[in-house]
Design a protein around this motif. Structure first.
Motif, short mmCIF file in Angstrom:
data_model
loop_
_atom_site.label_atom_id
_atom_site.label_comp_id
_atom_site.label_asym_id
_atom_site.label_seq_id
_atom_site.Cartn_x
_atom_site.Cartn_y
_atom_site.Cartn_z
N LEU A 6 0.83 -1.21 -0.18
CA LEU A 6 -0.06 0.01 0.09
C LEU A 6 0.81 1.35 -0.02
N ALA A 7 2.21 1.04 0.45
CA ALA A 7 2.98 2.37 0.60
C ALA A 7 3.70 2.54 -0.58
N ALA A 8 3.88 1.41 -1.46
CA ALA A 8 4.74 1.65 -2.68
C ALA A 8 4.16 2.59 -3.45
N ALA A 9 5.09 3.63 -3.97
CA ALA A 9 4.34 4.75 -4.96
C ALA A 9 4.87 4.34 -6.60
N THR A 10 6.01 3.46 -6.54
CA THR A 10 6.41 3.12 -7.91
C THR A 10 6.59 1.73 -8.11
N TYR A 11 6.47 1.29 -9.25
CA TYR A 11 6.63 -0.11 -9.52
C TYR A 11 8.04 -0.77 -9.05
N GLY A 12 9.13 0.09 -9.02
CA GLY A 12 10.33 -0.34 -8.43
C GLY A 12 10.09 -0.71 -7.03
N GLU A 13 9.64 0.06 -6.23
CA GLU A 13 9.27 0.11 -4.83
C GLU A 13 8.55 -1.15 -4.49
N ALA A 14 7.54 -1.21 -5.47
CA ALA A 14 6.52 -2.45 -5.35
C ALA A 14 7.33 -3.70 -5.44
N ARG A 15 8.35 -3.84 -6.58
CA ARG A 15 8.92 -4.94 -6.62
C ARG A 15 9.92 -5.18 -5.37
N ALA A 16 10.50 -4.13 -4.77
CA ALA A 16 11.35 -4.33 -3.73
C ALA A 16 10.74 -4.97 -2.44
N ASP A 35 8.20 -7.10 -2.82
CA ASP A 35 7.34 -8.28 -3.25
C ASP A 35 5.90 -8.04 -3.48
N ALA A 36 5.55 -6.78 -3.70
CA ALA A 36 4.00 -6.48 -3.83
C ALA A 36 3.45 -7.19 -5.16
N PRO A 37 2.26 -7.24 -5.10
CA PRO A 37 1.80 -7.96 -6.58
C PRO A 37 1.89 -7.02 -7.52
N ILE A 38 2.03 -7.50 -8.76
CA ILE A 38 2.30 -6.80 -9.91
C ILE A 38 1.66 -7.54 -11.05
N ASP A 39 0.90 -6.75 -11.91
CA ASP A 39 0.24 -7.43 -13.00
C ASP A 39 0.84 -7.54 -14.25
N ASN A 40 1.98 -6.72 -14.23
CA ASN A 40 2.80 -6.49 -15.67
C ASN A 40 4.19 -6.45 -15.15
#
Length: 142
Positions: A34-44, A46-51
């Motif tokens: 929820l706190a991740a603002a970019t896809y890079g932060e999300a990947r760091a 292990d947040a879900p990513i669709d693409n």
């Protein structure tokens, strides 16, 4: 797995039991997503990513993902239980299914005391923690 299990009632009308450490880990992962603002932060985190091909600096909002819209993420406490409890305990629980294909483990009211006692006889420390179980309810209300 931790030797501490917690059980409690969800605001959605089910009771479950799960390892405290697993519930806390999953809750922290959801908050990090929820706190991740970019896809890079999300990947760091292990947040879900669709693409996987979206650039690291692209804006990210977990609430906009298909997994969230489809109800596949975030998990509820019963899903964490199903994924992390030993099969001997899962076998004592009732499995529920959603209309979108999710499955989770819950305790029927008449089975709570028996399952808690069985877990204790297996060497687990078991405590009631409705607050931790209910914290997953608010995660579902992204």
């Amino acid at each position: 797995m931790s030797d501490e299990l917690v059980y409690g009632a969800s605001r959605y009308g089910y009771t479950t039991i799960a390892p405290r450490v697993a519930l806390e880990r999953v809750a922290a992962q959801v908050h990090a997503a929820l706190a991740a603002a970019t896809y890079g932060e999300a990947r760091a985190v292990d947040a879900p990513i669709d693409n996987d091909e979206i650039a690291d600096d692209a804006a990210y909002d977990v609430r906009e993902l298909g997994q969230v819209a489809d109800g596949d993420w975030p998990p509820n406490a019963g899903m964490v239980a199903l994924e992390t409890l030993p099969s001997e305990l899962v076998a004592l629980m009732h499995l529920e299914h959603s209309m979108v294909g999710q499955e989770w483990a819950e305790l029927r009211d008449e089975d709570v005391a028996r399952v808690v006692e069985e877990a204790r006889s297996m060497g687990y420390v078991v405590r009631r923690d409705d607050e931790l179980i209910c914290s997953f309810d608010s995660l579902l209300e992204l």
